[in-house]
Design a protein around this motif. Structure first.
Motif, mmCIF file in Angstrom:
data_model
loop_
_atom_site.group_PDB
_atom_site.id
_atom_site.type_symbol
_atom_site.label_atom_id
_atom_site.label_comp_id
_atom_site.label_asym_id
_atom_site.label_seq_id
_atom_site.Cartn_x
_atom_site.Cartn_y
_atom_site.Cartn_z
ATOM 1 N N ARG A 8 0.806 -1.217 0.000
ATOM 2 C CA ARG A 8 0.000 0.000 0.000
ATOM 3 C C ARG A 8 0.841 1.271 0.000
ATOM 4 N N THR A 9 2.152 1.127 -0.212
ATOM 5 C CA THR A 9 3.022 2.293 -0.183
ATOM 6 C C THR A 9 2.636 3.316 -1.239
ATOM 7 N N HIS A 10 2.118 2.837 -2.381
ATOM 8 C CA HIS A 10 1.755 3.759 -3.448
ATOM 9 C C HIS A 10 0.611 4.678 -3.061
ATOM 10 N N ARG A 11 -0.060 4.381 -1.961
ATOM 11 C CA ARG A 11 -1.177 5.209 -1.529
ATOM 12 C C ARG A 11 -0.760 6.320 -0.575
ATOM 13 N N THR A 12 0.484 6.332 -0.132
ATOM 14 C CA THR A 12 0.869 7.236 0.942
ATOM 15 C C THR A 12 0.708 8.699 0.574
ATOM 16 N N GLY A 13 0.969 9.072 -0.688
ATOM 17 C CA GLY A 13 0.877 10.469 -1.077
ATOM 18 C C GLY A 13 -0.520 11.036 -0.895
ATOM 19 N N TRP A 14 -1.500 10.423 -1.561
ATOM 20 C CA TRP A 14 -2.858 10.952 -1.455
ATOM 21 C C TRP A 14 -3.521 10.579 -0.140
ATOM 22 N N LEU A 15 -3.124 9.438 0.465
ATOM 23 C CA LEU A 15 -3.746 9.032 1.726
ATOM 24 C C LEU A 15 -3.381 10.000 2.842
ATOM 25 N N ARG A 16 -2.143 10.429 2.896
ATOM 26 C CA ARG A 16 -1.736 11.394 3.918
ATOM 27 C C ARG A 16 -2.527 12.682 3.795
ATOM 28 N N ALA A 17 -2.632 13.202 2.554
ATOM 29 C CA ALA A 17 -3.365 14.445 2.340
ATOM 30 C C ALA A 17 -4.852 14.272 2.627
ATOM 31 N N ALA A 18 -5.409 13.125 2.245
ATOM 32 C CA ALA A 18 -6.841 12.892 2.450
ATOM 33 C C ALA A 18 -7.181 12.772 3.930
ATOM 34 N N VAL A 19 -6.367 12.012 4.679
ATOM 35 C CA VAL A 19 -6.620 11.857 6.111
ATOM 36 C C VAL A 19 -6.442 13.188 6.828
ATOM 37 N N LEU A 20 -5.410 13.927 6.460
ATOM 38 C CA LEU A 20 -5.185 15.240 7.059
ATOM 39 C C LEU A 20 -6.376 16.159 6.798
ATOM 40 N N GLY A 21 -6.866 16.169 5.559
ATOM 41 C CA GLY A 21 -7.982 17.035 5.218
ATOM 42 C C GLY A 21 -9.253 16.664 5.956
ATOM 43 N N ALA A 22 -9.603 15.385 5.938
ATOM 44 C CA ALA A 22 -10.836 14.951 6.604
ATOM 45 C C ALA A 22 -10.758 15.162 8.108
ATOM 46 N N ASN A 23 -9.629 14.819 8.702
ATOM 47 C CA ASN A 23 -9.461 15.012 10.142
ATOM 48 C C ASN A 23 -9.572 16.487 10.512
ATOM 49 N N ASP A 24 -8.893 17.326 9.753
ATOM 50 C CA ASP A 24 -8.931 18.764 10.028
ATOM 51 C C ASP A 24 -10.334 19.320 9.807
ATOM 52 N N GLY A 25 -11.023 18.811 8.783
ATOM 53 C CA GLY A 25 -12.382 19.272 8.522
ATOM 54 C C GLY A 25 -13.318 18.976 9.676
ATOM 55 N N ILE A 26 -13.266 17.746 10.182
ATOM 56 C CA ILE A 26 -14.130 17.371 11.304
ATOM 57 C C ILE A 26 -13.751 18.136 12.565
ATOM 58 N N VAL A 27 -12.460 18.107 12.909
ATOM 59 C CA VAL A 27 -12.019 18.701 14.173
ATOM 60 C C VAL A 27 -12.217 20.210 14.194
ATOM 61 N N SER A 28 -11.733 20.891 13.153
ATOM 62 C CA SER A 28 -11.803 22.354 13.169
ATOM 63 C C SER A 28 -13.234 22.856 13.105
ATOM 64 N N THR A 29 -14.069 22.244 12.263
ATOM 65 C CA THR A 29 -15.453 22.696 12.147
ATOM 66 C C THR A 29 -16.258 22.361 13.393
ATOM 67 N N ALA A 30 -16.099 21.143 13.909
ATOM 68 C CA ALA A 30 -16.801 20.783 15.141
ATOM 69 C C ALA A 30 -16.351 21.664 16.295
ATOM 70 N N SER A 31 -15.060 21.938 16.386
ATOM 71 C CA SER A 31 -14.551 22.800 17.452
ATOM 72 C C SER A 31 -15.094 24.216 17.312
ATOM 73 N N LEU A 32 -15.089 24.730 16.076
ATOM 74 C CA LEU A 32 -15.613 26.074 15.831
ATOM 75 C C LEU A 32 -17.087 26.165 16.208
ATOM 76 N N VAL A 33 -17.860 25.182 15.767
ATOM 77 C CA VAL A 33 -19.294 25.177 16.060
ATOM 78 C C VAL A 33 -19.540 25.059 17.566
ATOM 79 N N LEU A 34 -18.794 24.200 18.234
ATOM 80 C CA LEU A 34 -18.954 24.051 19.679
ATOM 81 C C LEU A 34 -18.589 25.330 20.415
ATOM 82 N N GLY A 35 -17.526 25.993 19.956
ATOM 83 C CA GLY A 35 -17.129 27.248 20.590
ATOM 84 C C GLY A 35 -18.177 28.327 20.444
ATOM 85 N N VAL A 36 -18.738 28.445 19.242
ATOM 86 C CA VAL A 36 -19.778 29.442 18.998
ATOM 87 C C VAL A 36 -21.045 29.087 19.769
#
Length: 229
Positions: A8-36
């Protein structure tokens, strides 16, 4: 008998970016909404803040990934250009570099020299890129791919907490959003682990811990400012 291995090494490029994006999307938006929400804002204000965070975050992820991965790609190209000049100017020294690398990996010197000679005759720059510089087609920087993967998955991840704002009643919004976001994060960790062939439990615990910390701190800030406003 033919033995087929699934790497699965060939997946590392897009998998890293995809996991980072999805994780950041959930965490940052949920945190922002909870704060507001903790500050006592209306549902409309919460949604506006969340949507603004989704758009800004997706564009920021795309720009950040493209710029950072482009810098990596620029460095790789510069190293390959330098290696091309060195191959043209001093092929014997470059041959010896490969021989030394193969000897360190366990080949005896005569065999290492023969391997280096044959591989350089086939693709000298490619072999030096892989074995000397650590650059390969599988792991090479792909800025556009990383930008689209991060932006798309960020938007997808950010849409999940916003959907929960629409369906949850105001009375249970805070706890419902926090628990559902943790569920989404755990699911993301499991999916990322399965896609990359990594241990699932460690991945789930990792994203859940940092997600909980981010949401808790942001909600606390919102509550403090909401009370003192």
């Amino acid at each position: 008998m033919r033995h087929s291995e699934r790497h699965r090494t060939h997946r590392t490029g897009w998998l890293r970016a995809a996991v980072l994006g999805a994780n950041d999307g959930i965490v940052s938006t949920a945190s922002l909404v909870l704060g507001v929400a903790a500050a006592g804002a209306s549902t409309r204000a919460i949604l506006v803040a969340g949507v603004a965070g989704l758009v800004a975050g997706a564009m920021s992820m795309a720009a950040g990934e493209y710029v950072s991965v482009s810098s990596q790609a620029d460095t790789e190209r510069a190293d390959l250009a330098r290696e091309t000049k060195e191959l043209a100017a001093n092929p014997a020294q470059e041959h010896e570099e490969l021989v030394s690398i193969y000897v360190q990996r366990g080949l005896d010197r005569p065999l290492a020299s023969s391997v280096a000679t044959q591989l350089m005759a086939h693709d000298a720059l490619g072999e030096h890129g892989r074995d000397e510089l650590g650059i390969s087609d599988t792991l090479a920087a792909k800025p556009v791919q990383a930008a689209f993967a991060s932006a798309g998955t960020f938007a997808t991840g950010a849409a999940l907490p916003l959907l929960m704002v629409l369906v949850l009643p105001n009375v249970t919004l805070m706890w419902g959003l926090a628990s559902s976001s943790l569920f989404f994060l755990a699911l993301l960790g499991l999916l990322a682990a399965r896609t990359g062939g990594a241990p699932a439990l460690a991945s789930v615990l990792r994203v859940s811990f940092w997600g909980t910390l981010a949401m808790g701190l942001t909600a606390a800030v919102g509550a403090i400012f909401g009370v003192t406003a």
